[in-house]
Design an enzyme around this catalytic site. Structure first.
Site, PDB file in Angstrom:
ATOM      1  N   ARG A 139       4.334  14.553   1.553  1.00 56.51           N
ATOM      2  CA  ARG A 139       3.793  13.207   1.806  1.00 56.51           C
ATOM      3  C   ARG A 139       3.726  12.941   3.300  1.00 56.51           C
ATOM      4  O   ARG A 139       2.781  12.291   3.773  1.00 56.51           O
ATOM      5  CB  ARG A 139       4.668  12.154   1.109  1.00 56.51           C
ATOM      6  N   ARG A 142      -4.796   3.602   3.768  1.00 57.16           N
ATOM      7  CA  ARG A 142      -4.159   4.800   4.320  1.00 57.16           C
ATOM      8  C   ARG A 142      -5.140   5.928   4.572  1.00 57.16           C
ATOM      9  O   ARG A 142      -4.715   7.072   4.786  1.00 57.16           O
ATOM     10  CB  ARG A 142      -2.933   5.240   3.546  1.00 57.16           C
ATOM     11  N   LYS A 178       8.204  -0.188   4.866  1.00 56.89           N
ATOM     12  CA  LYS A 178       7.143  -1.163   4.559  1.00 56.89           C
ATOM     13  C   LYS A 178       7.558  -2.067   3.383  1.00 56.89           C
ATOM     14  O   LYS A 178       7.466  -3.283   3.469  1.00 56.89           O
ATOM     15  CB  LYS A 178       5.818  -0.437   4.216  1.00 56.89           C
ATOM     16  N   ARG A 209      12.857   7.293  -7.332  1.00 54.08           N
ATOM     17  CA  ARG A 209      11.425   7.556  -7.515  1.00 54.08           C
ATOM     18  C   ARG A 209      11.151   9.048  -7.686  1.00 54.08           C
ATOM     19  O   ARG A 209      11.763   9.877  -7.025  1.00 54.08           O
ATOM     20  CB  ARG A 209      10.632   7.019  -6.314  1.00 54.08           C
ATOM     21  N   ARG A 244      17.226   6.516  -1.356  1.00 54.06           N
ATOM     22  CA  ARG A 244      16.505   5.320  -1.833  1.00 54.06           C
ATOM     23  C   ARG A 244      16.731   5.088  -3.325  1.00 54.06           C
ATOM     24  O   ARG A 244      16.705   6.026  -4.123  1.00 54.06           O
ATOM     25  CB  ARG A 244      15.006   5.458  -1.573  1.00 54.06           C
TER      26      ARG A 244
HETATM   27  P1  AP5 Z   1      10.966   1.592   1.891  1.00 53.55           P
HETATM   28  O1  AP5 Z   1      10.949   0.168   2.363  1.00 53.55           O
HETATM   29  O2  AP5 Z   1      10.919   1.837   0.429  1.00 53.55           O
HETATM   30  O3  AP5 Z   1       9.836   2.427   2.641  1.00 53.55           O
HETATM   31  P2  AP5 Z   1       8.253   2.417   2.450  1.00 53.55           P
HETATM   32  O4  AP5 Z   1       7.669   2.431   3.807  1.00 53.55           O
HETATM   33  O5  AP5 Z   1       7.841   1.308   1.530  1.00 53.55           O
HETATM   34  O6  AP5 Z   1       8.098   3.840   1.781  1.00 53.55           O
HETATM   35  P3  AP5 Z   1       7.270   4.368   0.524  1.00 53.55           P
HETATM   36  O7  AP5 Z   1       7.837   5.701   0.153  1.00 53.55           O
HETATM   37  O8  AP5 Z   1       7.214   3.320  -0.546  1.00 53.55           O
HETATM   38  O9  AP5 Z   1       5.896   4.546   1.168  1.00 53.55           O
HETATM   39  P4  AP5 Z   1       4.736   5.410   0.688  1.00 53.55           P
HETATM   40  O10 AP5 Z   1       3.707   4.838   1.551  1.00 53.55           O
HETATM   41  O11 AP5 Z   1       4.869   6.849   0.720  1.00 53.55           O
HETATM   42  O12 AP5 Z   1       4.719   5.133  -0.897  1.00 53.55           O
HETATM   43  P5  AP5 Z   1       3.746   4.277  -1.782  1.00 53.55           P
HETATM   44  O13 AP5 Z   1       4.527   3.686  -2.868  1.00 53.55           O
HETATM   45  O14 AP5 Z   1       2.891   3.414  -0.938  1.00 53.55           O
HETATM   46  O15 AP5 Z   1      12.272   2.293   2.537  1.00 53.55           O
HETATM   47  C1  AP5 Z   1      12.615   3.624   2.258  1.00 53.55           C
HETATM   48  C2  AP5 Z   1      14.155   3.762   2.189  1.00 53.55           C
HETATM   49  O16 AP5 Z   1      14.706   3.514   3.476  1.00 53.55           O
HETATM   50  C3  AP5 Z   1      14.833   2.746   1.259  1.00 53.55           C
HETATM   51  O17 AP5 Z   1      15.931   3.357   0.660  1.00 53.55           O
HETATM   52  C4  AP5 Z   1      15.274   1.614   2.206  1.00 53.55           C
HETATM   53  O18 AP5 Z   1      16.403   0.909   1.704  1.00 53.55           O
HETATM   54  C5  AP5 Z   1      15.592   2.393   3.469  1.00 53.55           C
HETATM   55  N1  AP5 Z   1      15.304   1.631   4.690  1.00 53.55           N
HETATM   56  C6  AP5 Z   1      14.226   0.813   4.911  1.00 53.55           C
HETATM   57  N2  AP5 Z   1      14.271   0.298   6.164  1.00 53.55           N
HETATM   58  C7  AP5 Z   1      15.380   0.825   6.748  1.00 53.55           C
HETATM   59  C8  AP5 Z   1      15.975   0.680   8.052  1.00 53.55           C
HETATM   60  N3  AP5 Z   1      15.421  -0.116   8.991  1.00 53.55           N
HETATM   61  N4  AP5 Z   1      17.119   1.372   8.323  1.00 53.55           N
HETATM   62  C9  AP5 Z   1      17.679   2.164   7.369  1.00 53.55           C
HETATM   63  N5  AP5 Z   1      17.195   2.342   6.125  1.00 53.55           N
HETATM   64  C10 AP5 Z   1      16.038   1.680   5.811  1.00 53.55           C
HETATM   65  O19 AP5 Z   1       2.783   5.425  -2.358  1.00 53.55           O
HETATM   66  C11 AP5 Z   1       3.224   6.373  -3.301  1.00 53.55           C
HETATM   67  C12 AP5 Z   1       2.063   7.278  -3.696  1.00 53.55           C
HETATM   68  O20 AP5 Z   1       1.026   6.484  -4.317  1.00 53.55           O
HETATM   69  C13 AP5 Z   1       1.356   8.006  -2.544  1.00 53.55           C
HETATM   70  O21 AP5 Z   1       1.996   9.209  -2.218  1.00 53.55           O
HETATM   71  C14 AP5 Z   1      -0.048   8.217  -3.146  1.00 53.55           C
HETATM   72  O22 AP5 Z   1      -0.059   9.293  -4.052  1.00 53.55           O
HETATM   73  C15 AP5 Z   1      -0.275   6.931  -3.933  1.00 53.55           C
HETATM   74  N6  AP5 Z   1      -0.917   5.878  -3.103  1.00 53.55           N
HETATM   75  C16 AP5 Z   1      -0.369   4.676  -2.767  1.00 53.55           C
HETATM   76  N7  AP5 Z   1      -1.209   3.967  -1.993  1.00 53.55           N
HETATM   77  C17 AP5 Z   1      -2.312   4.735  -1.836  1.00 53.55           C
HETATM   78  C18 AP5 Z   1      -3.530   4.561  -1.113  1.00 53.55           C
HETATM   79  N8  AP5 Z   1      -3.768   3.429  -0.406  1.00 53.55           N
HETATM   80  N9  AP5 Z   1      -4.435   5.556  -1.151  1.00 53.55           N
HETATM   81  C19 AP5 Z   1      -4.220   6.683  -1.858  1.00 53.55           C
HETATM   82  N10 AP5 Z   1      -3.082   6.924  -2.556  1.00 53.55           N
HETATM   83  C20 AP5 Z   1      -2.135   5.952  -2.551  1.00 53.55           C
HETATM   84 ZN    ZN Z   2       6.999   1.311  -0.419  1.00 53.46          ZN
END
Ligand code: AP5
Ligand code: ZN
Length: 214
Positions: free
Chosen positions: A167, A88, A13, A156, A123
């Site tokens: 997660r 989410r 994402k 991270r 990552r």
């Molecule tokens: P990346 O693009 O970073 O993936 P992402 O989908 O953004 O993953 P996140 O871990 O950021 O998602 P998340 O939803 O768990 O975390 P968030 O920060 O929202 O890609 C991942 C890796 O893969 C990278 O190394 C990239 O280079 C590689 N990659 C990407 N595309 C690729 C491809 N096509 N092929 C190969 N490699 C690839 O949330 C973190 C925490 O915050 C949550 O756990 C929760 O505690 C809290 N939180 C956040 N939002 C909420 C909410 N709305 N409600 C409640 N709690 C929340």
């Molecule tokens: Zn992300």
């Protein structure tokens, strides 16, 4: 253009948000990045969120909904935005709907859990900008350094394997139901729903998005 990026942790994402921001000139609203900034600032919100995030659990709906509504009300969102990591839970999606915030496209990135675990272990992120890299799939030009600023990249806190697995289980339980939710919204003509194969290379996924969104 108002877009929701939906998918498991590590589905890509944040990576594709960078591409779409450049393409449409609309801001990325990443609730994860917002919470990580609050932790860095040491604000009350940050203190409350840190423990929950480190355990891979979700921060409460009330806090998150308040944050997003405030962010969307800002001037730079008037022509649209990219929601990354929000909504989410069903209550978060309902809150958007109840507030009359219309969504044009919901994009689901489909990636199996085993691929996710491998991705997270490689990552690296640039916290100030939200730019995301992977040591082998999407490496920075200089190892360990952000392409634009040259600043150091970090791992991270929640990317440890045990936390990633937790997660993923939270995703399947609380976020996956949004797939059905938005499929139904699309059926009713309230938005368009697109499912993409998120296992393809980063540039191929961007290309598909490009074709899809025009
Ligand atoms: P990346 O693009 O970073 O993936 P992402 O989908 O953004 O993953 P996140 O871990 O950021 O998602 P998340 O939803 O768990 O975390 P968030 O920060 O929202 O890609 C991942 C890796 O893969 C990278 O190394 C990239 O280079 C590689 N990659 C990407 N595309 C690729 C491809 N096509 N092929 C190969 N490699 C690839 O949330 C973190 C925490 O915050 C949550 O756990 C929760 O505690 C809290 N939180 C956040 N939002 C909420 C909410 N709305 N409600 C409640 N709690 C929340
Ligand atoms: Zn992300």
């Amino acid at each position: 253009m108002r877009i929701i990026l939906l998918g498991a942790p590590g589905a890509g994402k944040g990576t594709q948000a960078q591409f779409l921001m450049g393409k449409f000139g609309i801001p990325q609203i990443s609730t994860g990045d917002m919470l990580r900034s609050a932790i860095k600032e040491g604000s009350e919100l940050g203190l409350a969120a840190k423990r929950v995030m480190d355990e891979g659990k979700l921060v409460s709906d009330d806090i998150i909904i308040g944050l997003v509504k405030e962010r969307i009300a800002r001037e730079d969102c008037k022509d649209g935005f990219l929601l990354d990591g929000f909504p989410r839970t069903i209550p978060q999606a309902d809150a958007m709907k109840d507030a009359g915030i219309k969504i044009d496209h919901v994009i689901e990135f489909d990636v199996p859990d085993d691929v996710i675990v491998e991705r997270m272990s490689g990552r690296r992120v640039h916290p100030a900008s939200g730019r995301v890299y992977h040591v082998s799939n999407n490496p920075p030009k200089t190892e360990g350094k952000d392409d634009v600023t040259g600043e150091a990249l970090i791992i991270r806190e929640d990317d440890k394997e045990d936390t990633v697995r937790h997660r993923l289980s939270v995703y399947h339980e609380q976020t996956k139901p949004l797939v059905g939710y938005y499929a139904k919204e699309a059926e009713q003509g309230n938005c368009e729903y697109h499912k993409l194969d998120g296992t393809k290379a980063v540039s191929d996924v961007s290309k598909e998005l490009d074709e899809l969104l025009g």
